[in-house]
Design a protein around this motif. Sequence first.
Motif, PDB file in Angstrom:
ATOM      1  N   TYR A   1       0.841  -1.201   0.000  1.00  0.00           N
ATOM      2  CA  TYR A   1       0.000   0.000   0.000  1.00  0.00           C
ATOM      3  C   TYR A   1       0.879   1.255   0.000  1.00  0.00           C
ATOM      4  O   TYR A   1       0.667   2.168  -0.795  1.00  0.00           O
ATOM      5  CB  TYR A   1      -0.914  -0.032   1.223  1.00  0.00           C
ATOM      6  N   GLY A   2       1.867   1.282   0.866  1.00  0.00           N
ATOM      7  CA  GLY A   2       2.777   2.422   0.923  1.00  0.00           C
ATOM      8  C   GLY A   2       3.568   2.605  -0.359  1.00  0.00           C
ATOM      9  O   GLY A   2       3.729   3.724  -0.844  1.00  0.00           O
ATOM     10  N   LEU A   3       4.048   1.509  -0.921  1.00  0.00           N
ATOM     11  CA  LEU A   3       4.813   1.608  -2.169  1.00  0.00           C
ATOM     12  C   LEU A   3       3.947   2.085  -3.333  1.00  0.00           C
ATOM     13  O   LEU A   3       4.396   2.888  -4.163  1.00  0.00           O
ATOM     14  CB  LEU A   3       5.453   0.261  -2.494  1.00  0.00           C
ATOM     15  N   PHE A   4       2.708   1.616  -3.403  1.00  0.00           N
ATOM     16  CA  PHE A   4       1.808   2.090  -4.461  1.00  0.00           C
ATOM     17  C   PHE A   4       1.469   3.565  -4.288  1.00  0.00           C
ATOM     18  O   PHE A   4       1.375   4.305  -5.272  1.00  0.00           O
ATOM     19  CB  PHE A   4       0.526   1.255  -4.509  1.00  0.00           C
ATOM     20  N   LEU A   5       1.280   4.026  -3.057  1.00  0.00           N
ATOM     21  CA  LEU A   5       1.026   5.449  -2.837  1.00  0.00           C
ATOM     22  C   LEU A   5       2.223   6.286  -3.268  1.00  0.00           C
ATOM     23  O   LEU A   5       2.058   7.332  -3.907  1.00  0.00           O
ATOM     24  CB  LEU A   5       0.690   5.718  -1.374  1.00  0.00           C
ATOM     25  N   ILE A   6       3.420   5.840  -2.929  1.00  0.00           N
ATOM     26  CA  ILE A   6       4.623   6.542  -3.365  1.00  0.00           C
ATOM     27  C   ILE A   6       4.711   6.565  -4.887  1.00  0.00           C
ATOM     28  O   ILE A   6       5.027   7.587  -5.496  1.00  0.00           O
ATOM     29  CB  ILE A   6       5.876   5.901  -2.744  1.00  0.00           C
ATOM     30  N   LEU A   7       4.401   5.441  -5.519  1.00  0.00           N
ATOM     31  CA  LEU A   7       4.442   5.365  -6.980  1.00  0.00           C
ATOM     32  C   LEU A   7       3.488   6.367  -7.607  1.00  0.00           C
ATOM     33  O   LEU A   7       3.869   7.134  -8.495  1.00  0.00           O
ATOM     34  CB  LEU A   7       4.100   3.955  -7.448  1.00  0.00           C
ATOM     35  N   PHE A   8       2.245   6.392  -7.155  1.00  0.00           N
ATOM     36  CA  PHE A   8       1.251   7.264  -7.775  1.00  0.00           C
ATOM     37  C   PHE A   8       1.484   8.738  -7.494  1.00  0.00           C
ATOM     38  O   PHE A   8       1.323   9.578  -8.379  1.00  0.00           O
ATOM     39  CB  PHE A   8      -0.165   6.879  -7.323  1.00  0.00           C
ATOM     40  N   PHE A   9       1.840   9.102  -6.270  1.00  0.00           N
ATOM     41  CA  PHE A   9       1.892  10.510  -5.907  1.00  0.00           C
ATOM     42  C   PHE A   9       3.256  11.153  -6.054  1.00  0.00           C
ATOM     43  O   PHE A   9       3.340  12.330  -6.390  1.00  0.00           O
ATOM     44  CB  PHE A   9       1.391  10.702  -4.474  1.00  0.00           C
ATOM     45  N   ILE A  10       4.317  10.412  -5.833  1.00  0.00           N
ATOM     46  CA  ILE A  10       5.651  11.011  -5.905  1.00  0.00           C
ATOM     47  C   ILE A  10       6.303  10.744  -7.257  1.00  0.00           C
ATOM     48  O   ILE A  10       6.859  11.647  -7.873  1.00  0.00           O
ATOM     49  CB  ILE A  10       6.529  10.508  -4.744  1.00  0.00           C
ATOM     50  N   VAL A  11       6.213   9.517  -7.743  1.00  0.00           N
ATOM     51  CA  VAL A  11       6.888   9.169  -8.993  1.00  0.00           C
ATOM     52  C   VAL A  11       6.073   9.616 -10.207  1.00  0.00           C
ATOM     53  O   VAL A  11       6.593  10.260 -11.111  1.00  0.00           O
ATOM     54  CB  VAL A  11       7.178   7.654  -9.047  1.00  0.00           C
ATOM     55  N   LEU A  12       4.779   9.291 -10.232  1.00  0.00           N
ATOM     56  CA  LEU A  12       3.951   9.585 -11.406  1.00  0.00           C
ATOM     57  C   LEU A  12       3.236  10.926 -11.347  1.00  0.00           C
ATOM     58  O   LEU A  12       2.708  11.379 -12.369  1.00  0.00           O
ATOM     59  CB  LEU A  12       2.908   8.462 -11.588  1.00  0.00           C
ATOM     60  N   HIS A  13       3.180  11.579 -10.196  1.00  0.00           N
ATOM     61  CA  HIS A  13       2.516  12.886 -10.021  1.00  0.00           C
ATOM     62  C   HIS A  13       1.093  12.879 -10.555  1.00  0.00           C
ATOM     63  O   HIS A  13       0.703  13.716 -11.359  1.00  0.00           O
ATOM     64  CB  HIS A  13       3.318  13.996 -10.705  1.00  0.00           C
ATOM     65  N   VAL A  14       0.293  11.931 -10.116  1.00  0.00           N
ATOM     66  CA  VAL A  14      -1.090  11.809 -10.576  1.00  0.00           C
ATOM     67  C   VAL A  14      -1.940  12.893  -9.942  1.00  0.00           C
ATOM     68  O   VAL A  14      -1.884  13.121  -8.739  1.00  0.00           O
ATOM     69  CB  VAL A  14      -1.653  10.412 -10.222  1.00  0.00           C
ATOM     70  N   HIS A  15      -2.742  13.592 -10.766  1.00  0.00           N
ATOM     71  CA  HIS A  15      -3.649  14.619 -10.297  1.00  0.00           C
ATOM     72  C   HIS A  15      -4.996  14.463 -11.008  1.00  0.00           C
ATOM     73  O   HIS A  15      -5.055  14.089 -12.168  1.00  0.00           O
ATOM     74  CB  HIS A  15      -3.103  16.021 -10.582  1.00  0.00           C
ATOM     75  N   LEU A  16      -6.061  14.789 -10.282  1.00  0.00           N
ATOM     76  CA  LEU A  16      -7.405  14.772 -10.844  1.00  0.00           C
ATOM     77  C   LEU A  16      -8.146  15.975 -10.284  1.00  0.00           C
ATOM     78  O   LEU A  16      -8.521  15.996  -9.115  1.00  0.00           O
ATOM     79  CB  LEU A  16      -8.142  13.475 -10.470  1.00  0.00           C
ATOM     80  N   TYR A  17      -8.330  16.992 -11.126  1.00  0.00           N
ATOM     81  CA  TYR A  17      -8.971  18.216 -10.669  1.00  0.00           C
ATOM     82  C   TYR A  17     -10.438  18.219 -11.051  1.00  0.00           C
ATOM     83  O   TYR A  17     -10.806  17.874 -12.159  1.00  0.00           O
ATOM     84  CB  TYR A  17      -8.278  19.435 -11.280  1.00  0.00           C
ATOM     85  N   ALA A  18     -11.264  18.639 -10.095  1.00  0.00           N
ATOM     86  CA  ALA A  18     -12.704  18.724 -10.369  1.00  0.00           C
ATOM     87  C   ALA A  18     -13.244  20.011  -9.809  1.00  0.00           C
ATOM     88  O   ALA A  18     -12.758  20.602  -8.928  1.00  0.00           O
ATOM     89  CB  ALA A  18     -13.420  17.548  -9.736  1.00  0.00           C
TER      90      ALA A  18
END
Length: 68
Positions: free
Chosen positions: A51-68
């Motif tokens: 879980y921690g590694l996937f969160l790091i992958l999505f938010f720090i490495v891939l910089h995923v954003h979803l604006y609404a």
Amino acid sequence: MHDWAAPLIAAALFAFLAPGLVLQIPGKNRPMDFFNMKTSLAAMFVHTVLYGLFLILFFIVLHVHLYA
């Protein structure tokens, strides 16, 4: 304008990576069990690390954003 990626991804990963719900790593009798609805301390630890590694992958490495 709010960034909804963090709560959506975190909630989805939390639900998907709950030990025993979809998969369990390590399983009781096998390295990986599917839909067994049981858990162990080792499985909880492995799923917490994933879980921690996937969160790091999505938010720090891939910089995923979803604006609404």
